[in-house]
Design a protein around this motif. Structure first.
Motif, short mmCIF file in Angstrom:
data_model
loop_
_atom_site.label_atom_id
_atom_site.label_comp_id
_atom_site.label_asym_id
_atom_site.label_seq_id
_atom_site.Cartn_x
_atom_site.Cartn_y
_atom_site.Cartn_z
N ILE A 132 80.24 93.09 7.28
CA ILE A 132 78.93 93.29 7.70
C ILE A 132 77.96 92.79 6.74
CG2 ILE A 132 76.95 95.13 8.24
CD1 ILE A 132 79.04 94.53 10.39
N PRO A 133 77.89 93.06 5.29
CA PRO A 133 77.15 92.39 4.21
C PRO A 133 76.86 90.99 4.61
CG PRO A 133 78.41 94.05 3.27
CD PRO A 133 79.07 93.86 4.60
N PHE A 134 77.87 90.23 4.80
CA PHE A 134 77.91 88.73 5.07
C PHE A 134 76.94 88.41 6.02
CE2 PHE A 134 79.22 84.92 6.86
CZ PHE A 134 79.23 83.81 5.74
N LEU A 135 77.12 89.27 7.21
CA LEU A 135 76.18 88.92 8.37
C LEU A 135 74.99 89.29 8.07
CD1 LEU A 135 78.68 90.28 11.27
CD2 LEU A 135 78.41 88.03 10.36
N THR A 136 74.63 90.46 7.57
CA THR A 136 72.92 90.63 7.09
C THR A 136 72.36 89.59 6.22
OG1 THR A 136 73.76 92.20 5.31
CG2 THR A 136 73.55 93.11 7.71
N LYS A 137 73.22 88.94 5.26
CA LYS A 137 72.58 88.13 4.38
C LYS A 137 72.39 86.83 4.85
CE LYS A 137 74.29 90.99 0.48
NZ LYS A 137 74.94 90.92 -0.68
N ASN A 138 73.44 86.28 5.89
CA ASN A 138 73.42 85.12 6.26
C ASN A 138 72.21 84.89 7.32
OD1 ASN A 138 74.12 82.56 7.70
ND2 ASN A 138 75.90 82.65 6.46
N GLN A 139 71.45 83.71 7.22
CA GLN A 139 70.21 83.42 7.81
C GLN A 139 70.55 82.58 9.12
OE1 GLN A 139 67.31 85.11 7.28
NE2 GLN A 139 68.71 86.22 6.02
N PHE A 140 71.87 82.13 9.26
CA PHE A 140 71.91 81.28 10.52
C PHE A 140 71.92 82.10 11.74
CE2 PHE A 140 75.71 79.49 13.31
CZ PHE A 140 74.80 78.54 13.58
N ILE A 141 71.32 81.42 12.77
CA ILE A 141 71.17 82.37 14.14
C ILE A 141 72.29 82.85 14.62
CG2 ILE A 141 70.86 80.56 15.37
CD1 ILE A 141 68.62 83.39 15.45
N LEU A 153 76.07 89.44 14.79
CA LEU A 153 75.73 90.88 14.32
C LEU A 153 75.21 91.74 15.67
CD1 LEU A 153 75.53 93.11 11.92
CD2 LEU A 153 73.16 92.10 11.59
N PHE A 154 74.33 91.41 16.03
CA PHE A 154 73.81 91.71 17.37
C PHE A 154 74.94 92.51 18.63
CE2 PHE A 154 72.12 92.11 21.81
CZ PHE A 154 70.75 92.76 21.48
N GLY A 155 76.00 91.59 18.78
CA GLY A 155 77.06 91.90 19.57
C GLY A 155 77.85 92.88 19.04
N LEU A 204 65.00 92.08 15.47
CA LEU A 204 64.61 91.47 16.64
C LEU A 204 63.07 91.03 16.24
CD1 LEU A 204 66.46 93.31 19.52
CD2 LEU A 204 66.60 91.00 18.90
N LYS A 205 62.38 92.08 15.71
CA LYS A 205 61.01 91.98 15.50
C LYS A 205 60.70 90.58 14.61
CE LYS A 205 59.07 96.41 16.16
NZ LYS A 205 58.27 97.58 15.72
N ILE A 206 61.73 90.54 13.40
CA ILE A 206 61.45 89.41 12.54
C ILE A 206 61.91 88.15 13.23
CG2 ILE A 206 62.70 88.32 10.39
CD1 ILE A 206 63.20 91.20 9.56
#
Length: 227
Positions: A46-55, A61-63, A115-117
């Motif tokens: 999970i940390p990798f997903l939260t730090k990576n900015q690629f959409i 992560l949303f899924g 999502l707000k961001i």
């Protein structure tokens, strides 16, 4: 003239013939299950997903945090997100169960923040898009799991990890199944159990997000705002 050739009905016909002597084909196929991750393996990634900015990783992560299917979440439009009620309204056209009604997916505090961001920077009707015109491909999450995170699993495997966690923590079976957009019980049970149990599912999905994101920046920021 008899040429030694067979004359008559096809002996390989299945119906009312071979079916009387052989097991049905579906019972002869070896069943294979989609590979899933242990809860700890999932949390470690999970940390990798939260730090990576690629959409694409934001979409992945949303899924994971909503325990939904790629066909459902990759095509989300902003019009489906109700920020006030913290709900994603998945349209009937993307429901795998074929029901002709919107499926309400409760959004955790962390997802609403994410999502707000994304909304502030969005120039598209789609939440997850690279070109502002089309949503990312439904195959993208699986590809990122394989090529980006080097994991031999699928989004179905992520849903399986969520379901195992529900069982292990004593979450009501019907609530757990409805969280996965699964039908519950037989036709009689379904006829009486019509509620989507939104608020019960909201509590479950918030706990799921808290568990996976407890050591990440999204959660830290949220806690700071609430303190």
């Amino acid at each position: 003239i008899n040429e030694g050739k067979y004359h008559g009905k096809n002996p390989a016909i299945w119906k009312a013939n071979l079916e009387m002597y052989l097991p049905p084909p579906e019972k002869c196929k070896a069943k294979t299950h989609f590979k899933d991750l242990t809860l700890q393996e999932l949390r470690d990634n999970i940390p990798f997903l939260t730090k990576n900015q690629f959409i694409g990783y934001k979409c992945l992560l949303f899924g994971i945090l909503t325990a939904t299917r790629s066909v459902e979440f990759t095509q989300i439009q902003w019009s489906e997100i109700d920020f006030q009620k913290k709900i994603w309204n998945c349209p009937p056209s993307r429901r795998k169960d074929g029901k002709n009604e919107v499926f309400r997916v409760p959004l955790s505090r962390q997802l609403v923040e994410m999502l707000k961001i994304l909304k502030k920077e969005s120039q598209s009707n789609f939440v997850f898009t690279k070109d502002h015109l089309q949503p990312i491909r439904r195959e993208t999450p699986r590809k990122l799991l394989k090529d980006g995170l080097k994991l031999d699993c699928t989004m179905h495997g992520m849903r399986s990890t969520f379901r195992d966690w529900c069982t292990q923590t004593g979450i009501n079976e019907i609530v757990a199944e409805k969280s996965l957009m699964h039908s519950t019980g037989n036709e009689v049970v379904s006829a009486y159990q019509r509620s989507d149990l939104l608020e019960e599912r909201r509590d479950v999905m918030q706990k799921w997000s808290d568990l996976l994101l407890e050591s990440n920046e999204i959660t830290k920021n949220q806690k700071a705002e609430n303190s």
